[in-house]
Structure formats: C-alpha cells, structure tokens
Motif scaffolding. Structure first.
Motif, PDB file in Angstrom:
ATOM      1  N   PRO A  89       0.647  -0.833  -0.031  1.00  0.00           N
ATOM      2  CA  PRO A  89       0.106   0.048   0.016  1.00  0.00           C
ATOM      3  C   PRO A  89       0.387   1.354   0.029  1.00  0.00           C
ATOM      4  O   PRO A  89       0.612   2.471  -0.569  1.00  0.00           O
ATOM      5  CB  PRO A  89      -0.425  -0.687   1.396  1.00  0.00           C
ATOM      6  N   TYR A  90       1.806   1.539   0.774  1.00  0.00           N
ATOM      7  CA  TYR A  90       2.955   2.534   1.234  1.00  0.00           C
ATOM      8  C   TYR A  90       3.046   2.892  -1.127  1.00  0.00           C
ATOM      9  O   TYR A  90       3.467   4.424  -0.915  1.00  0.00           O
ATOM     10  CB  TYR A  90       3.738   2.135   1.635  1.00  0.00           C
ATOM     11  N   ALA A  93       0.789   4.020  -2.698  1.00  0.00           N
ATOM     12  CA  ALA A  93       0.426   5.659  -2.293  1.00  0.00           C
ATOM     13  C   ALA A  93       1.933   6.169  -3.478  1.00  0.00           C
ATOM     14  O   ALA A  93       0.865   7.581  -4.302  1.00  0.00           O
ATOM     15  CB  ALA A  93       0.600   5.511  -1.429  1.00  0.00           C
ATOM     16  N   GLN A  94       3.156   6.177  -3.128  1.00  0.00           N
ATOM     17  CA  GLN A  94       4.108   6.526  -3.676  1.00  0.00           C
ATOM     18  C   GLN A  94       3.813   7.015  -5.630  1.00  0.00           C
ATOM     19  O   GLN A  94       3.873   7.477  -6.109  1.00  0.00           O
ATOM     20  CB  GLN A  94       5.503   6.354  -3.779  1.00  0.00           C
ATOM     21  N   ARG A  96       1.074   6.432  -7.185  1.00  0.00           N
ATOM     22  CA  ARG A  96      -0.166   7.488  -7.203  1.00  0.00           C
ATOM     23  C   ARG A  96       0.360   8.989  -7.041  1.00  0.00           C
ATOM     24  O   ARG A  96      -0.456   9.333  -8.274  1.00  0.00           O
ATOM     25  CB  ARG A  96      -2.072   7.158  -6.332  1.00  0.00           C
ATOM     26  N   PHE A  97       1.173   9.387  -6.325  1.00  0.00           N
ATOM     27  CA  PHE A  97       1.161  10.529  -6.104  1.00  0.00           C
ATOM     28  C   PHE A  97       2.239  11.069  -7.138  1.00  0.00           C
ATOM     29  O   PHE A  97       1.608  12.557  -7.393  1.00  0.00           O
ATOM     30  CB  PHE A  97       1.863  10.588  -4.329  1.00  0.00           C
TER      31      PHE A  97
ATOM     32  N   ILE B  64       2.096   9.872   3.380  1.00  0.00           N
ATOM     33  CA  ILE B  64       1.965   9.844   2.320  1.00  0.00           C
ATOM     34  C   ILE B  64       0.458  11.182   2.017  1.00  0.00           C
ATOM     35  O   ILE B  64       0.202  12.136   3.145  1.00  0.00           O
ATOM     36  CB  ILE B  64       0.580   9.085   2.117  1.00  0.00           C
ATOM     37  N   VAL B  69      -5.590  10.230  -2.774  1.00  0.00           N
ATOM     38  CA  VAL B  69      -4.194   9.413  -2.998  1.00  0.00           C
ATOM     39  C   VAL B  69      -4.183   8.496  -1.106  1.00  0.00           C
ATOM     40  O   VAL B  69      -4.071   7.404  -1.064  1.00  0.00           O
ATOM     41  CB  VAL B  69      -2.431   9.447  -2.662  1.00  0.00           C
ATOM     42  N   GLU B  72      -7.248   5.788  -0.749  1.00  0.00           N
ATOM     43  CA  GLU B  72      -6.803   5.048  -1.289  1.00  0.00           C
ATOM     44  C   GLU B  72      -5.869   3.834  -0.112  1.00  0.00           C
ATOM     45  O   GLU B  72      -6.225   2.546   0.124  1.00  0.00           O
ATOM     46  CB  GLU B  72      -5.790   4.948  -2.806  1.00  0.00           C
ATOM     47  N   TYR B  73      -4.676   4.845   0.424  1.00  0.00           N
ATOM     48  CA  TYR B  73      -4.238   3.861   0.995  1.00  0.00           C
ATOM     49  C   TYR B  73      -4.648   4.025   2.558  1.00  0.00           C
ATOM     50  O   TYR B  73      -4.909   2.451   3.107  1.00  0.00           O
ATOM     51  CB  TYR B  73      -2.767   4.969   1.313  1.00  0.00           C
ATOM     52  N   GLU B  76      -6.770   0.772   1.663  1.00  0.00           N
ATOM     53  CA  GLU B  76      -5.541  -0.526   1.367  1.00  0.00           C
ATOM     54  C   GLU B  76      -5.731  -0.874   2.560  1.00  0.00           C
ATOM     55  O   GLU B  76      -4.410  -2.310   2.705  1.00  0.00           O
ATOM     56  CB  GLU B  76      -5.116  -0.266   0.045  1.00  0.00           C
TER      57      GLU B  76
END
Lengths: 220, 224
Positions: A89-90, A93-94, A96-97, B64, B69, B72-73, B76
């Motif tokens: 997930p992390y 997220a990166q 997507r960022f 984050i 974003v 979503e994190y 998840e």
C-alpha cells in the motif's frame, strides 16, 4: 468469451498513448478508433458525456475515462501479467502520488511552452517545466524505472510525454538532455520495450502536428 | 503492534476533512497536528516537500500526501469499513467521480463564490451542468457509495457544508432543491450522518474565514 476492448483516442495524445502502453504491457488485443476532436463521434459523446474527451476505454461495452484511471483499471482486471502498481500500500501510494504530480503539472506547464503567445508565460513555462523534470529525475534516482526494477505506473504516466520532448525543446529553445540526462536515459530505456515503442508517436510527426496547430491558431 | 498515525491538517481544510472522516469511520486512532499555512512547520516541509500542503498522513513515520491518494492508502491498509467497491469497474467509476469533483465541481462552485458579475453567472451555469451529472449518478442511491458512505461521498462531502456557507455569504442559491432533489437530499443525509455531523469545522469560524477571503478578492479585483 473474448473480451471486447475499444480505445477511443487521438494519435498525438500523450494521455491516449498511456492506455496503449498499458494494453500492450498486458498483451491485450483491442480496436483503436481515431477521433477527430473538431468533429467528435456520437460514440465518444455517448461514452464520455461528462468531459467529451479522449482517451476512453470501452470494455465489453462499458466505458472508462481519464487516462490513469483507465491504466489502473487495466492493471486491476488483467492482473496476471506485468503488474504496473506494486502490491504494498505505501509503494502504491507513492506511485499514485507521482502519477498525480505528472498529471497536475507537466501538461499544463508544457502547454505554455508550445501554445502561449505571451513572452512572460513562455519563459515561466519553460522554467517551471525544467524544474518539474528535474524533480522527477531526482525521484527516479538510480533506479532503472520509476517502478524500481520493473516498468510501472509512474513510468506509464510519464513516458508518453517523451515523444513530445522534441517539440517542447524546439519551441522552448532548450535541451532536455542537457538539463536532465538521466531522464533521457530512462526514456530511451523505456523505448527499448516493445509496449512503449509500439505505442508512442514519432517525435518528428508530433512536431509537425504542433506546427500545424500553431499555424491554424495563427501563432506560427 | 504499535501503530503511529498522524494527520497534519488545518482546522478548515476540506481536503483534510476527507481524511478525518475516513480515519474515524474505520475507527483508526490518530494524532492531529494543526498547521498554520502562513508559517509552515519544518515537519510539514519535510513530509511534503513537493507540494508543501496539507493534509499529510504519516503512518509509522512514513508520509503520504494528496488527499485522494491518502484515502486509497487508508482503504488498502485498514480493511474494515471499505470505502471503495471491490469490482474493478465500480472502482474506476468511483475514482472518476472523485476526480470530477475535484477538477470541475469544486472549481465551478468556488468560482460562483469568489467571482462577480458575468464570471459569476458563467460559473453558476457551469455548476448547474456539473451538478446535473451528480444528480444523475445519485439515482436509486442514498449515498454515492450506495447504502453506506464511500469514497465518492468523502471526496465530495465538503460540499454538503461549504455550499450552504457560500450561499449564506454571497446571497445566491447554488443548489435548488427543486432542480436537484437527489443531490440536495444527499447533502442533508451526508451532513447529518454519524461521524460526519460531529466533525464539521465551526460554522461561525468558517463564515468569518470565507467572508474575509471574498472581501480580499473583491478588493484586489477593484484595485487592479
């Protein structure tokens, strides 16, 4: 039952090309339909009534719009091959960022270089564009791809801009290779992939296209 | 296992509210760090060097940024009370509507508030067109997420509060119950839903803040 996949796009669109790259990465067969944005097809207007824009992916009759949303959809449905997003997930997220960063910044800033008639806009556009590319280059670091060892989501979001680099350079009067050599090396590495080279337009054709639009707008 | 969750936010940021709601809906314990955007903390600049904005979620020391974003994190990482649907097509649709909210709806509503004269009229027309799409999307549903509040509701949710604040300050009706009955109902249902209703920023403070922003905008446009 075979999947029916249709892509509505225009050949110079770096957004449409992203979908082409993702479909190719997954080894998917699809029908490509070229749209004329000055004479949008009833299908396009029907499939994307909200924005009336390309790209639109139509999967078994159901439309999806917004290029990175389409890419994520493709990655989710055909998850057996060439994953574009990581599983953690992390890391997701990166990814997507940074894809969001490319979306928010590069296109709108780049527009000032190619289409702006105001000298101020043109100069600030060029400065900001180079800053964005440098930031992206720093994010890439020493990794072969933004996705790490493998070509991924952020790579898809950015690589399609590379066939527009020659046009940005020409109208901005600067060299991206001089400013961001690692990024150019990355782009060349991506182009070695069949999925990328078969989906990106020829940079010279893009330049001719931009010249044609500028002439039509009376700024050439 | 010790989970450390911190949310960097301002008291009024609508984007940060999305994260407050998500964390509370999922029952996640977290610490709030309030930022003063006119005097950003070294931590904020360290955690979000690219945009230097809030909200920022810091989970076990890892930051984050960008509210959608972050949503979503969160979804998840903490699987209880799922915000996004399971089906890939429905997920794509949810992301589409959230992005539409940010790119078009919020923008046009902000223009209705901050602009004057012809620009305001044009913004009202654009807003009506945009909200009609959301009205259509609400057919047969209580929330955008269906029976339960979901990702799209959280993404659009600040409108359930902001629109009435803007209407009060500017003296204009933005959402007419007769023209947009489903969207109007959604605004009421969302604003009064458990958790949501307990976390709105103080209305009087919001009115003062946005009135000041409007006054400044009018002053700068008449002096130019």
């Amino acid at each position: 039952m075979a999947d029916e996949i249709v892509l509505l796009s225009t050949w110079p669109s770096m957004f449409g090309m992203r979908v082409g790259v993702a479909l190719a990465e997954k080894g998917l067969k699809y029908e490509y339909r070229e749209e004329d944005l000055r004479n949008k097809s009833p299908l396009l207007l029907n499939m994307n009534p909200v924005h009336k824009k390309i790209p639109v992916l139509i999967h078994n009759g159901k439309p999806i719009s917004e290029s990175m949303i389409i890419v994520e959809y493709i990655d989710g449905v055909w998850n057996h091959k060439s994953p574009l997003l990581p599983t953690d997930p992390y890391q997701r997220a990166q990814a997507r960022f940074w894809a969001d960063y490319v979306d928010k910044k590069l296109y709108d800033i780049g527009k000032k270089i190619i289409w702006s008639t105001k000298e101020d806009d043109h100069e600030t556009g060029k400065k900001e564009f180079i800053e964005c590319l440098k930031l992206l280059e720093r994010e890439l670091g020493d990794k072969p791809y933004f996705g790490g060892e493998n070509f991924g989501f952020v790579d898809v979001s950015l690589v399609t801009f590379s066939c527009w680099f020659h046009t940005y350079e020409s109208y901005g009067n600067f060299s991206i290779e001089t400013e961001c050599p690692k990024l150019i090396a990355w782009a060349k590495r991506c182009l070695e992939k069949e999925s990328v080279s078969s989906s990106l337009a020829d940079p010279h054709k893009i330049h001719d296209y931009a010249w044609g639009v500028r002439k039509r707008l009376g700024i050439e | 296992m010790g989970e450390e969750v911190k949310l960097f936010r301002t008291w009024s940021s609508p984007f940060a509210l999305r994260i407050v709601w998500a964390l509370k809906i999922k029952g996640i314990e977290y610490e709030t760090v309030f930022e003063d955007l006119s005097n950003k903390s070294p931590l904020l600049l360290q955690y979000n060097p690219v945009h230097k904005k809030v909200p920022i979620l810091v989970h076990n020391g890892r930051p984050i940024a960008e509210s959608l974003v972050i949503l979503e994190y969160i979804d998840e990482t903490w699987k209880q009370g799922p915000l996004l649907p399971k089906d890939p097509y429905e997920r794509a649709m949810a992301r589409f509507w959230a992005k539409f909210g940010d790119d078009k709806v919020l923008t046009s509503i902000w223009s209705v508030f901050i602009k004057q004269g012809k620009e305001q009229e044009e913004a009202l027309v654009a807003t009506m067109e945009n909200l009609k799409f959301l009205e259509e999307e609400m057919k047969g549903k209580k929330f955008f997420g269906g029976e339960r509040i979901g990702y799209v509701d959280l993404a659009l949710g600040c409108l359930a509060n902001l629109i009435s604040i803007f209407e009060e300050i500017v003296g204009l009706k933005i959402v007419d119950e007769e023209k947009l009955p489903l969207f109007y109902s959604w605004m009421q249902n969302f604003a009064e839903a458990p958790i949501i209703r307990d976390n709105w920023p103080p209305r009087d403070k919001m009115i003062v803040k946005f009135q000041a922003l409007l006054d400044a905008a009018i002053a700068s446009s008449s002096s130019s």
